[in-house]
Design an enzyme around this catalytic site. Structure first.
Site, short mmCIF file in Angstrom:
data_model
loop_
_atom_site.label_atom_id
_atom_site.label_comp_id
_atom_site.label_asym_id
_atom_site.label_seq_id
_atom_site.Cartn_x
_atom_site.Cartn_y
_atom_site.Cartn_z
N GLU A 95 0.83 -1.20 0.00
CA GLU A 95 0.00 0.00 0.00
C GLU A 95 0.87 1.25 0.00
OE1 GLU A 95 -4.10 -1.38 2.01
OE2 GLU A 95 -2.56 -0.84 3.44
N CYS A 108 3.18 8.74 1.10
CA CYS A 108 3.68 7.83 2.13
C CYS A 108 3.96 6.48 1.47
CB CYS A 108 2.61 7.70 3.23
SG CYS A 108 3.06 6.51 4.51
N CYS A 115 6.47 -6.40 7.48
CA CYS A 115 7.50 -5.79 8.31
C CYS A 115 7.93 -6.80 9.36
CB CYS A 115 6.97 -4.53 9.00
SG CYS A 115 8.23 -3.63 9.94
N CYS A 119 6.16 -4.30 16.06
CA CYS A 119 5.79 -3.36 17.12
C CYS A 119 4.38 -3.73 17.58
CB CYS A 119 5.85 -1.92 16.61
SG CYS A 119 7.54 -1.47 16.11
N CYS A 122 1.15 -2.07 15.97
CA CYS A 122 1.12 -1.81 14.52
C CYS A 122 0.56 -3.01 13.77
CB CYS A 122 2.52 -1.48 14.02
SG CYS A 122 2.60 -1.17 12.25
N GLY A 164 6.71 -1.54 6.34
CA GLY A 164 8.11 -1.91 6.33
C GLY A 164 9.01 -0.98 7.12
N GLU A 165 10.22 -1.44 7.34
CA GLU A 165 11.22 -0.69 8.09
C GLU A 165 12.34 -0.34 7.10
OE1 GLU A 165 12.07 0.81 11.02
OE2 GLU A 165 13.96 1.07 9.96
N SER A 196 11.51 7.24 8.39
CA SER A 196 11.10 6.91 9.76
C SER A 196 11.60 5.52 10.11
CB SER A 196 9.57 6.97 9.84
OG SER A 196 9.13 6.60 11.13
N SER A 219 11.16 6.30 15.69
CA SER A 219 9.97 5.79 16.39
C SER A 219 10.40 5.39 17.79
CB SER A 219 9.42 4.58 15.64
OG SER A 219 8.81 5.00 14.45
N LEU A 220 10.30 6.33 18.73
CA LEU A 220 10.79 6.07 20.08
C LEU A 220 9.72 5.37 20.93
CD1 LEU A 220 13.27 6.47 21.89
CD2 LEU A 220 12.25 8.63 22.66
N ASN A 295 -3.90 4.86 16.42
CA ASN A 295 -5.00 4.51 15.54
C ASN A 295 -5.40 3.10 15.90
OD1 ASN A 295 -5.01 6.93 13.92
ND2 ASN A 295 -3.05 6.22 13.13
#
Ligand code: SAH
Length: 359
Positions: A95, A108, A115, A119, A122, A164-165, A196, A219-220, A295
C-alpha cells in the site's frame, strides 16, 4: 552485454542506463531523455518516446522494460487522503498513501512487503515480513501516485512511513532516494524526504555517513528500556540509550532537527511522568516530538488516549522547551492511517477475497 532478461529501467540509476545505452552503441544522452519520459511525463512505453529514433525505440522495447506497480484498488478518504493497493510484478501487494494539504502533498511509501519489527501496536507488524521491495518498486510507488493524483511536474514530500522498516532494507531504500533525486527524473531533494525508523542501529550509523541524507524520524514510543522492549521489540537488541547516543552523533544539518515519534497508548505511556522522562531523555538532542495518538484496529490490544490526555502530555513537553506537535490521523476511515496498512500475502487465496479482507 547481451542477455536474455531485458534490463528493467525502473531499477536503474541514470549512470547505469547511460552505460546500457553505450553498450547498445547509442549515445549516452538518450538515457536522460528516457528518464524524462518515465518520471516527468509518466510514459513507460518506449514506442511513445518520440524524441528517440524509431529504430532505437524498437531496440529498447526488445531489450529493456519498465516495470510499474499496478493499481489493484484505490480508495479516497473524506479528508482527501487516497490509499492505493498496488500489485507488484510477482503478485504481492503493498500500500501507498497520498495525503493532500499536509501542508503540501505528501506521499507515504512502503519499503517492504510486511515488516519484521513486530511493534505491538502496529497492524503491518502482524503480517510479518514477506520480502524487501526493490529500489524500482519503491520509486514505482511515486511514479504511480504522481500519475494518479495529478502531481506530475509538481512538488511533493515523501515519507517512508508505509509498510516496512526502511533501515531493514537499506540498499534498496538508498538507491531509491538516489533515483528519486535525479535532476532528469523527479528531482526530489532528500530534504523533502523523511525516513522513519525504529532505529536499526548499524544501519542508522551507516546512514550518518551518507552524502545524501533524508530527514530522520525515530519511532521512540517509550521512555524506559523495559517498556520499549515490549512495545518495539528491536529495543532488546538496540536499546534506548544506544539509540539516543547515535542520534546525538547524527550529523544533522543546521537548523534541522530529528523528529521523535511517540505513539500514545492510554494508560501505558501517556502519563505526565512519561512526558517528563521523555523531555529529560531528549535533552541535548536537536529534536522535536511528534505525538501519534494510537490509531485503533481490531487485534491491537491498546486504546487511544483522550484528546485531553494528549494535550496534557504535549503541554508537559512544551513547558520544558520541547517542540511538540500532534499528528493528525489522516485517512482513518479507509484504514490508511499510521500502523493501519496491511495486505494479505497468501497466494492461494482468490484475489477478490483477499481485497475484501483488506479494505
Ligand atoms: N518502520 C518505520 C516506519 C513505519 S510506520 C517506523 O517504525 O518508524 C510510521 C509510524 O507510525 C511509526 O512511528 C509507527 O510506530 C507508527 N504507528 C504504527 N502503528 C501505529 C498505530 N496503530 N497508531 C499510530 N501510529 C502507529
Amino acid at each position: 552485454m547481451l542477455t536474455n532478461t531485458p534490463l528493467d529501467v525502473s531499477e536503474t540509476e541514470l549512470p547505469e542506463l547511460e552505460q546500457a545505452l553505450a553498450d547498445l552503441g547509442s549515445p549516452r544522452f538518450h538515457a536522460r531523455q528516457i528518464f524524462q519520459w518515465i518520471y516527468r511525463r509518466g510514459v513507460t512505453d518506449f514506442g511513445e518516446m518520440t524524441d528517440l529514433g524509431i529504430e532505437l525505440r524498437s531496440r529498447l522495447a526488445q531489450q529493456m522494460r519498465i516495470a510499474t506497480p499496478e493499481v489493484a484498488r484505490h480508495e479516497r478518504s473524506v479528508d482527501g487522503t487516497t490509499k492505493f493497493l498496488l500489485r507488484l510484478a510477482d503478485g504481492k501487494f503493498i500500500e501507498a498513501v497520498g495525503i493532500p494539504d499536509s501542508p503540501g502533498d505528501t506521499l507515504c511509501l512502503s519499503t517492504q512487503v510486511g515488516c519484521a519489527m513486530r511493534c505491538a501496536f502496529c497492524l503491518t507488524g502482524k503480517m510479518g515480513i514477506d520480502r524487501n521491495l526493490t529500489a524500482g518498486e519503491i520509486v514505482g510507488q511515486v511514479r504511480v501516485l504522481t500519475r494518479e493524483l495529478g502531481l506530475l511536474e509538481r512538488r511533493f514530500n515523501i515519507v517512508l512511513m508505509g509498510m516496512g522498516e526502511p533501515l531493514h532494507n537499506y540498499e534498496a531504500t538508498m538507491k531509491a532516494l538516489r533515483i528519486l533525486a535525479d535532476e532528469y527524473g523527479l528531482s526530489v531533494s532528500p530534504r523533502r524526504v523523511t525516513l522513519s525508523t525504529v532505529g536499526v542501529l548499524p544501519a542508522l550509523e551507516r546512514l550518518a555517513t551518507e552524502p545524501f541524507m533524508p530527514n530522520l524520524a525515530i519511532s521512540l514510543h517509550s521512555t524506559t528500556e523495559e517498556q520499549r522492549d515490549l512495545l518495539v521489540p528491536i529495543n532488546r537488541k538496540y536499546g534506548i540509550t544506544e539509540l539516543l547516543d547515535a542520534c546525538r552523533r547524527f550529523p544533522i544539518k543546521r537548523r534541522e532537527r530529528i523528529t521523535f515519534e511517540y505513539v500514545m497508548l492510554q494508560g501505558v505511556n501517556d502519563s505526565p511522568e512519561d512526558a517528563r522522562r521523555l523531555a529529560r531523555l531528549l535533552n541535548g538532542i536537536r529534536s522535536k516530538v511528534n505525538l501519534l495518538p494510537l490509531n485503533e484496529a481490531a487485534g491491537i490490544p491498546f486504546t487511544r488516549p483522550s484528546d485531553d490526555a494528549v494535550n496534557r502530555f504535549a503541554k508537559v513537553l512544551a513547558d520544558r522547551g520541547v517542540t511538540v506537535s500532534v499528528r493528525k490521523s489522516r485517512g482513518r476511515d479507509i484504514r490508511a492511517a499510521c500502523g493501519q496498512l496491511i495486505t494479505e500475502s497468501s497466494k492461494t487465496e482468490a484475489p477478490g477475497r483477499r481485497l475484501a479482507m483488506m479494505m
